[in-house]
Structures are given as C-alpha cells and as structure tokens.
Scaffold this motif. Structure first.
Motif, PDB file in Angstrom:
ATOM      1  N   LEU A   7     -58.685  60.390  12.001  1.00 19.18           N
ATOM      2  CA  LEU A   7     -58.620  60.387  10.547  1.00 19.18           C
ATOM      3  C   LEU A   7     -57.664  61.475  10.083  1.00 19.18           C
ATOM      4  O   LEU A   7     -57.597  62.550  10.683  1.00 19.18           O
ATOM      5  N   VAL A   8     -56.942  61.199   9.008  1.00 17.15           N
ATOM      6  CA  VAL A   8     -56.020  62.184   8.451  1.00 17.15           C
ATOM      7  C   VAL A   8     -56.514  62.603   7.072  1.00 17.15           C
ATOM      8  O   VAL A   8     -56.824  61.754   6.226  1.00 17.15           O
ATOM      9  N   THR A  22     -63.499  66.992  15.509  1.00 18.17           N
ATOM     10  CA  THR A  22     -62.701  68.137  15.946  1.00 18.17           C
ATOM     11  C   THR A  22     -61.295  67.968  15.401  1.00 18.17           C
ATOM     12  O   THR A  22     -60.820  66.843  15.205  1.00 18.17           O
ATOM     13  N   CYS A  23     -60.623  69.068  15.148  1.00 22.94           N
ATOM     14  CA  CYS A  23     -59.255  69.017  14.644  1.00 22.94           C
ATOM     15  C   CYS A  23     -58.273  68.713  15.773  1.00 22.94           C
ATOM     16  O   CYS A  23     -58.475  69.114  16.924  1.00 22.94           O
ATOM     17  N   VAL A  24     -57.206  68.000  15.416  1.00 18.60           N
ATOM     18  CA  VAL A  24     -56.120  67.695  16.357  1.00 18.60           C
ATOM     19  C   VAL A  24     -54.836  68.241  15.733  1.00 18.60           C
ATOM     20  O   VAL A  24     -54.118  67.529  15.033  1.00 18.60           O
ATOM     21  N   VAL A  31     -55.723  58.165   6.226  1.00 18.95           N
ATOM     22  CA  VAL A  31     -55.314  57.257   7.295  1.00 18.95           C
ATOM     23  C   VAL A  31     -56.444  57.216   8.314  1.00 18.95           C
ATOM     24  O   VAL A  31     -57.116  58.222   8.551  1.00 18.95           O
ATOM     25  N   ARG A  32     -56.661  56.049   8.920  1.00 15.43           N
ATOM     26  CA  ARG A  32     -57.616  55.962  10.027  1.00 15.43           C
ATOM     27  C   ARG A  32     -57.055  55.033  11.101  1.00 15.43           C
ATOM     28  O   ARG A  32     -56.510  53.971  10.798  1.00 15.43           O
ATOM     29  N   THR A  33     -57.176  55.463  12.340  1.00 15.28           N
ATOM     30  CA  THR A  33     -56.713  54.688  13.482  1.00 15.28           C
ATOM     31  C   THR A  33     -57.726  54.848  14.613  1.00 15.28           C
ATOM     32  O   THR A  33     -58.585  55.727  14.574  1.00 15.28           O
ATOM     33  N   VAL A  34     -57.594  53.995  15.621  1.00 14.24           N
ATOM     34  CA  VAL A  34     -58.464  54.062  16.795  1.00 14.24           C
ATOM     35  C   VAL A  34     -57.590  54.351  18.008  1.00 14.24           C
ATOM     36  O   VAL A  34     -56.582  53.677  18.244  1.00 14.24           O
ATOM     37  N   GLY A  35     -57.979  55.358  18.778  1.00 10.48           N
ATOM     38  CA  GLY A  35     -57.233  55.715  19.970  1.00 10.48           C
ATOM     39  C   GLY A  35     -57.598  54.834  21.147  1.00 10.48           C
ATOM     40  O   GLY A  35     -58.568  54.067  21.103  1.00 10.48           O
ATOM     41  N   VAL A  91     -58.073  64.678  12.331  1.00 10.51           N
ATOM     42  CA  VAL A  91     -59.330  65.028  12.982  1.00 10.51           C
ATOM     43  C   VAL A  91     -59.773  63.846  13.835  1.00 10.51           C
ATOM     44  O   VAL A  91     -59.505  62.687  13.514  1.00 10.51           O
ATOM     45  N   ARG A  92     -60.424  64.169  14.928  1.00  5.44           N
ATOM     46  CA  ARG A  92     -60.910  63.135  15.846  1.00  5.44           C
ATOM     47  C   ARG A  92     -62.412  62.992  15.693  1.00  5.44           C
ATOM     48  O   ARG A  92     -63.141  63.983  15.718  1.00  5.44           O
TER      49      ARG A  92
END
Length: 233
Positions: free
Chosen positions: A48-49, A97-99, A37-41, A110-111
């Motif tokens: 990213l997942v 970095t991990c979220v 998965v990919r999204t934009v904050g 991860v960011r």
C-alpha cells in the motif's frame, strides 16, 4: 465458480473502495486511512502507498517489534443502480511494515503481511488462507467489468429484459433485469418483479454460467451473444 481466494484477490486488485483500519492512532476507534495505491506482491503480501507523513506511516515506523497490526477492508459496490447495491466485502488482517525507497518522493510504501482473510459476497461468507490468496489470480475481466455492466444497463435494456424468458417457471415473470456482476465463469443478473412493495423485497438474483470460462473480452462478447440469442428464441 471462482474460489474464495480468487474473489478476494480480484477485490484487492479492482477499483473498489479500500480502507486501512489501524488501531491505536490516538482515536477511540480505529482510524480509517485510504491507500493511494494497492498491489499484491509475488509472495501474496499486499503493498500500500500512503503519504509519507500519514499517521499509518509514522505508526509503522515506530511500531514495537517492527510491525503494526492492521486490517484492510474492501467494499465492492455495483457500478449500476440496483436494490441492495453492495456486492461484497473482504477483510485482510495482518501486520504493517514500511518499505523505504520504493514509492515516489513524499510517499511511503507499506507492506501488509497477511494473517487472516475473509470475504462476504454474492457467493457467501468464506475464510481464505494466506497461501491460497498468494496462489490465486484476479479475474481476467476485473478491469473491464464496471464499464461492461454500465454498457449493458444503458444500451441493452430490451435484451436484458429478455433474460426473464430463461428463468425456470418458479421465478418467471416480468420487470426489471439489471446486470449485476461478470466474471470469467458467468453473468449475474438482479431481477425485480413488477408489483407493489419495496424493490428489495421483489428482487432476486439469477446467474447464467458460461459453458467454458472466458479468457478475455472477445470471449465474453461471444458468450453474451449466445446468451441473448437463447433468450430471444
């Protein structure tokens, strides 16, 4: 025309293929990893997942200074068969970095904090600042584009070929006309002349701009009817 930032944002939030390149994961070359998965904050960072046990998650967890350099590479391929089918690529470089605690069990988000961005597409090669990327919005037609192009290609061949009549005298001719790309500003077609030689050598693109940017599929349908009506006159 869409800005480079908008085009890059559209690629990130589309269904085009994406590979995360992370150096130093025990391979001579960067190891490719495909995000699930990919999204934009809201701040423009890309999220990213990945599976929780993936090499990238392990590397990001143990990275020095709590970040890991990485590049997200996106490849945009036309959803219909045309010569030179790759429409563009984009590269987003930054630090991972991990979220924890956000993704579902067995997954880790991860960011990617962005540093350098570039895009090489049908418009040309451009760089994009993280600030411009954060402020851009994806094209409103991005989730419908592939289906619309496939529909035009499969069901409207005669109307597509009629677009030869709208070209200037230097490019006029006959042959194939394949829908290549759609966005809120216009419609791009790849024409291939009849004759000998490879299709790639006989092909060229033409773009038909809309009088005003469209906001949705209904607006796009109106503009496409207008375009085909003009070609049929």
């Amino acid at each position: 025309m869409p800005s480079a930032a908008e085009r890059t944002r559209t690629l990130v939030q589309s269904t085009c293929s994406a590979v995360l390149l992370v150096p130093g994961l025990g391979a001579a070359r960067p190891e490719p990893l495909t995000p699930e998965v990919r999204t934009v904050g809201p701040d423009g960072d890309v999220y990213l997942v990945h599976p929780a046990d993936s090499p990238v998650v392990r590397a990001a967890t143990h990275a020095e200074a709590d970040d890991l350099p990485a590049v997200l590479e996106l490849t945009d391929v036309a959803p219909v068969s045309v010569p030179n089918r790759i429409r563009g690529r984009a590269w987003l470089s930054g630090w991972l970095t991990c979220v924890p605690g956000v993704a579902e069990p067995g997954r880790m988000m991860v960011r990617l904090e962005l540093g350098d961005l570039s895009v090489d597409d049908l418009w040309g090669i451009e760089t994009v600042s993280p600030e411009d990327f954060a402020g851009a919005a994806p094209d409103p037609l991005v989730e419908y584009e592939a289906e619309l192009l496939q529909h035009l290609h499969a069901g409207h061949g005669d109307q597509m070929r009629s677009l030869w009549g709208l070209l200037d005298e230097h490019r006029a001719g006959a042959g194939a006309a394949v829908p290549l790309a759609l966005d809120r500003f216009g419609f791009r077609v790849r024409f291939t002349r009849e004759g000998s030689g490879s299709p790639a050598d006989r092909s060229f693109d033409a773009r038909f701009e809309f009088p005003e940017p469209v906001r949705d599929v209904a607006g796009l349908r109106r503009e496409m009817h207008r375009l085909f009506d003009a070609a049929g006159e």
